[in-house]
Scaffold this active site. Structure first.
Site, PDB file in Angstrom:
ATOM      1  N   CYS A 109       0.833  -1.198   0.000  1.00  0.00           N
ATOM      2  CA  CYS A 109       0.000   0.000   0.000  1.00  0.00           C
ATOM      3  C   CYS A 109       0.869   1.250   0.000  1.00  0.00           C
ATOM      4  O   CYS A 109       0.608   2.204  -0.742  1.00  0.00           O
ATOM      5  CB  CYS A 109      -0.936  -0.006   1.205  1.00  0.00           C
ATOM      6  SG  CYS A 109      -2.096   1.380   1.241  1.00  0.00           S
ATOM      7  N   CYS A 205      -6.601  -3.132   6.910  1.00  0.00           N
ATOM      8  CA  CYS A 205      -7.770  -2.286   6.660  1.00  0.00           C
ATOM      9  C   CYS A 205      -8.886  -3.045   5.965  1.00  0.00           C
ATOM     10  O   CYS A 205     -10.065  -2.800   6.236  1.00  0.00           O
ATOM     11  CB  CYS A 205      -7.377  -1.048   5.859  1.00  0.00           C
ATOM     12  SG  CYS A 205      -6.749  -1.384   4.206  1.00  0.00           S
TER      13      CYS A 205
END
Length: 360
Positions: A109, A205
């Site tokens: 990410c 997440c």
């Protein structure tokens, strides 16, 4: 001050760290623009499993980031990177688990979303810097940029940032790197930020309940990776319901009867086998690392440094030996437990990051 009069884009996650970074930069006289990445649609999860807690990048986090931006009176944008996130992070996360590796999605990410896509948006706004709330430092060292550990050893995030390139480090700054978490929270209280007491995100997440097995089976289906649990001697001890349910070093949940405690020592996804052995079989004297990003001149000769093989691992002395194919062989001075394919190996000289790559 470094930021006075500069235009900066702050990657605002809705948490206390990035909020304090934005507040500090505005206080220093920077032209601050807040920007939040929308990377994952939580609606399908919440319909089935209820509200997500302890994660980052949820709709509540976007709302918190927006409210902080309003409080600071700075422009605020939400950028939708859901397609990029699915392709570059989630699909690769699933691919790795089904190939017998244990991935680190936070590294991906950072690499693909924050410091490529988001940095590109910042440059489109003619920003001088992209700023995040990471606990690390970018400094110039011997004519080039280098990455250093954050001052707070309990919060240092340099391990997740080893993919940064020279061009990226020229445009990225981490203003919290020289602070402790306590100092950051004190600043949040001083600025009276609405997120001053907000808990930190802990889970991946896109797996807000922490049940990555459920997530993988929803994405790819169950049953395709069922197979045998095999002792390193070759003896079949039982069956399992998916190699992706296991990680190197795991002891609990094996459901096996054996004279000594057994640990997962290997995962053979090709043959759908989970390999187990006694504790001593967890130790590895060396490993191979590929997909390297060097922050120093690419070495051609072996050299000694320290190596961290997972986020909460304390670096240990090692020798790094370059291989002709661009990978390196790492020889530990003392064998290490928990060497896990798919995780990152990051090399340090003191608090300076030398390079990092993926454990093969």
């Amino acid at each position: 001050m470094e930021f006075k009069g500069k235009r900066v884009v702050v990657a605002m996650s809705g948490g206390v760290d990035s909020s304090v970074a934005a507040a500090l930069l505005k206080e220093q006289g920077a032209e601050v623009i807040g920007m939040t990445m929308q990377i994952w649609d939580y609606s399908s999860f919440t319909k089935v499993h209820g509200e997500a807690h302890g994660t980052c990048c949820s709709l509540d986090d976007v709302y918190d980031a927006r409210r902080v931006a309003e409080q600071l009176d700075i422009p605020f944008y939400v950028v939708n990177f859901e397609k990029e996130f699915t392709k570059e992070v989630i699909d690769r996360f699933c691919d790795d688990y089904f190939a017998g590796r244990t991935p680190n999605p936070c590294v991906l990410c950072n690499q693909v979303l924050k410091f490529e896509s988001l940095l590109r948006r910042a440059r489109e706004l003619q920003a001088d810097y992209l700023v995040t709330g990471h606990y690390a430092l970018v400094e110039e060292f011997e004519g080039r940029f280098t990455l250093r550990k954050g001052l707070d050893s309990n919060k240092d995030q340099s391990y997740f940032l080893y993919t940064l390139t020279q061009a990226q480090m020229a445009s990225v700054r981490f203003p919290l790197g020289a602070m402790s978490k306590e100092e950051v929270r004190a600043h949040a209280a001083r600025f009276n930020l609405r997120v001053a007491e907000k808990a930190e995100s802990q889970d991946i997440c896109f797996v807000p309940d922490g049940d990555y097995v459920r997530f993988l089976e929803e994405q790819r289906g169950a049953g395709s990776m069922n197979g045998d649990i095999v002792h390193i001697s070759g003896q079949v001890l039982g069956q399992h319901r998916g190699t992706y349910r296991y990680t190197i070093g795991q002891r609990k949940g094996l459901g096996l009867s054996w004279p000594q405690p057994l640990y997962v020592v290997g995962i053979d996804a090709t043959n759908k086998q989970v390999l187990v052995g006694e504790k001593e079989h967890l130790l590895r004297g060396e490993l191979r690392v590929n997909q390297l990003n060097w922050m120093i001149d690419i070495p051609v000769e072996p050299f000694d440094c320290a190596c961290r093989i997972r986020y909460r691992h304390t670096e240990v002395p090692c020798r790094v030996i370059p291989v002709a194919d661009g990978s390196v062989r790492v020889e530990f001075f003392k064998p290490q437990a928990g060497v896990t394919p798919g995780q990152a190996a990051v090399f340090y000289a003191g608090d300076r990051v030398l390079a990092g790559g993926t454990i093969v």
